[in-house]
Design an enzyme around this catalytic site. Structure first.
Site, mmCIF file in Angstrom:
data_model
loop_
_atom_site.group_PDB
_atom_site.id
_atom_site.type_symbol
_atom_site.label_atom_id
_atom_site.label_comp_id
_atom_site.label_asym_id
_atom_site.label_seq_id
_atom_site.Cartn_x
_atom_site.Cartn_y
_atom_site.Cartn_z
ATOM 1 C CB SER A 17 6.555 -4.651 3.128
ATOM 2 O OG SER A 17 7.016 -4.406 4.050
ATOM 3 C CB SER A 18 6.362 -0.188 5.907
ATOM 4 O OG SER A 18 5.283 0.572 5.743
ATOM 5 C CG MET A 57 1.243 0.865 11.994
ATOM 6 S SD MET A 57 2.076 -0.646 12.991
ATOM 7 C CE MET A 57 3.389 -1.399 12.420
ATOM 8 C CG HIS A 66 4.535 0.993 1.060
ATOM 9 N ND1 HIS A 66 2.912 0.792 0.825
ATOM 10 C CD2 HIS A 66 4.628 0.204 1.941
ATOM 11 C CE1 HIS A 66 2.704 -0.348 1.190
ATOM 12 N NE2 HIS A 66 3.941 -0.185 2.417
ATOM 13 C CD GLN A 86 -6.244 -10.234 0.234
ATOM 14 O OE1 GLN A 86 -7.685 -9.722 0.563
ATOM 15 N NE2 GLN A 86 -6.110 -12.473 0.517
ATOM 16 C CB VAL A 98 0.444 -1.831 -4.647
ATOM 17 C CG1 VAL A 98 0.962 -1.441 -5.565
ATOM 18 C CG2 VAL A 98 -0.987 -1.333 -4.171
ATOM 19 C CG HIS A 153 0.337 2.357 3.647
ATOM 20 N ND1 HIS A 153 2.106 2.441 3.617
ATOM 21 C CD2 HIS A 153 0.038 1.704 4.618
ATOM 22 C CE1 HIS A 153 2.304 1.770 4.517
ATOM 23 N NE2 HIS A 153 0.992 1.342 5.084
HETATM 24 O O1 PAF Z 1 -1.838 -2.684 8.624
HETATM 25 C C1 PAF Z 1 -0.398 -2.077 9.792
HETATM 26 O O2 PAF Z 1 -0.570 -1.174 8.716
HETATM 27 C C2 PAF Z 1 -0.737 -2.143 11.138
HETATM 28 O O3 PAF Z 1 -1.836 -3.648 11.243
HETATM 29 C C3 PAF Z 1 -2.186 -1.787 11.388
HETATM 30 C C4 PAF Z 1 -3.808 -1.868 10.752
HETATM 31 C C5 PAF Z 1 -2.857 -0.090 10.905
HETATM 32 C C6 PAF Z 1 -2.906 -0.733 12.888
HETATM 33 O O4 PAF Z 1 -1.671 -1.022 14.086
#
Ligand code: PAF
Length: 306
Positions: free
Chosen positions: A206-207, A45, A49, A169, A197, A52
């Protein structure tokens, strides 16, 4: 660093994936008798960070073509204020994705994904989706599964190719549900879970961490500390003291605990572990509100080697 190509429509994405996989196949990996090329999809989304980054790194290491998606999915937010304030940082996201070696980025509009508005028919996350996070965020996992199903369809290779999708995870319940959806509904993608991480203070990336001030961030570190204490007990064969871990979190005044449990990693059914050394792999998982932010975290627990 090369800038990834950004696609705005599902049709353009599919075409770009076909072209990229064909080029890989023609370039040797997929020739007659050779292995089929592979595609790695990293749904996000945005507000990317290091967590990701680890997903893209894992996808890059295992696949010929890597696609990341950036789409803030309104269906999975319970309140419009949370949706509204979710950070949107596409320029910085593209930089991180380029740096990590993503080939393509799918960044659709809401109208592209939901042309007729919120869908009438959604994936139902069932009993597994109603526990833990599901209790605090009704409908959240139906929204997640619905958009993940769509993203998996959009990126589905149209020629013979191995197809993998990467999820953190950190969102353990989301990951368990996506695995179930793919298994129960016969999706072709292979789901790969990537470990959490953490920052140097132990806090899971986390965002939402950007909303923590210094005092709340310090307070939030009690969450990983309590999880690591349980992990140490498991690893060393000591009886698991969940009550002490809960008390430790509750003693931190800035932290308001929503749940803290030890569960089966696949089904998320609570395990009766009280006062016993751990006998099988498990997952300790929790959620808490810390100041303005709700955080989730978890840690795998492995029993002591015999
Ligand atoms: O984990 C996320 O960022 C969201 O839940 C996902 C899997 C991209 C679905 O919008």
């Amino acid at each position: 660093m090369s800038t990834p190509r950004v696609l705005r429509t599902a049709a353009a994405l599919s075409e770009a994936i076909t072209d990229a996989l064909t080029a890989k196949a023609d370039g040797g990996t997929g020739g007659a008798g050779g292995p089929a090329p592979s595609l790695g999809l990293v749904p996000t989304m945005g507000a990317l960070h290091q967590g990701h980054r680890a997903l893209v790194d894992a996808a890059r290491a295992a696949n010929d073509v890597v696609v990341a998606s950036v789409f803030v999915n309104p269906l999975q937010f319970n309140d419009s204020e949370d949706l509204h304030r979710y950070p949107r940082t596409l320029e910085a996201d593209l930089e991180l994705l380029g740096d990590a070696g993503a080939d393509l980025v799918f960044a659709p509009s809401e109208a592209e994904v939901y042309p007729d508005g919120p869908p009438l028919v959604r994936i139902h996350s069932g009993e597994l989706g109603s526990r833990y996070e599901g209790r605090f965020r009704p409908g959240h996992f139906d929204g997640v599964l619905t958009v993940v199903a769509k993203l998996l369809h959009y990126a589905q290779p149209t020629l013979p190719a191995r197809y993998r999708a990467y999820f953190g995870q950190k969102d353990a319940q989301q990951l368990a549900l996506i695995r179930r959806m793919v298994m129960d509904l016969d999706f072709r993608a292979e789901i790969v879970g990537v470990p959490v991480v953490r920052g140097t203070d132990g806090l899971a990336e986390s965002s939402r961490n950007v909303f923590l001030d210094a005092e709340h961030r310090r307070a939030a570190t009690v969450l990983p500390q309590a999880l690591f204490a349980l992990q140490d007990q498991a690893r060393t064969g000591l009886p698991l003291d969940l009550a002490a871990a809960v008390a430790r979190v509750q003693a931190e005044p800035h932290v308001d605990l929503d749940y803290f449990d030890i569960v089966d990693p696949q089904t998320l059914q609570p395990l009766a572990t009280d006062g016993q050394p751990l006998r099988r792999p498990a997952l300790a998982l929790l959620a808490a509100r810390v100041g303005p932010v709700r955080l989730i975290d978890n840690l795998p627990l492995e029993p002591a080697a015999d």
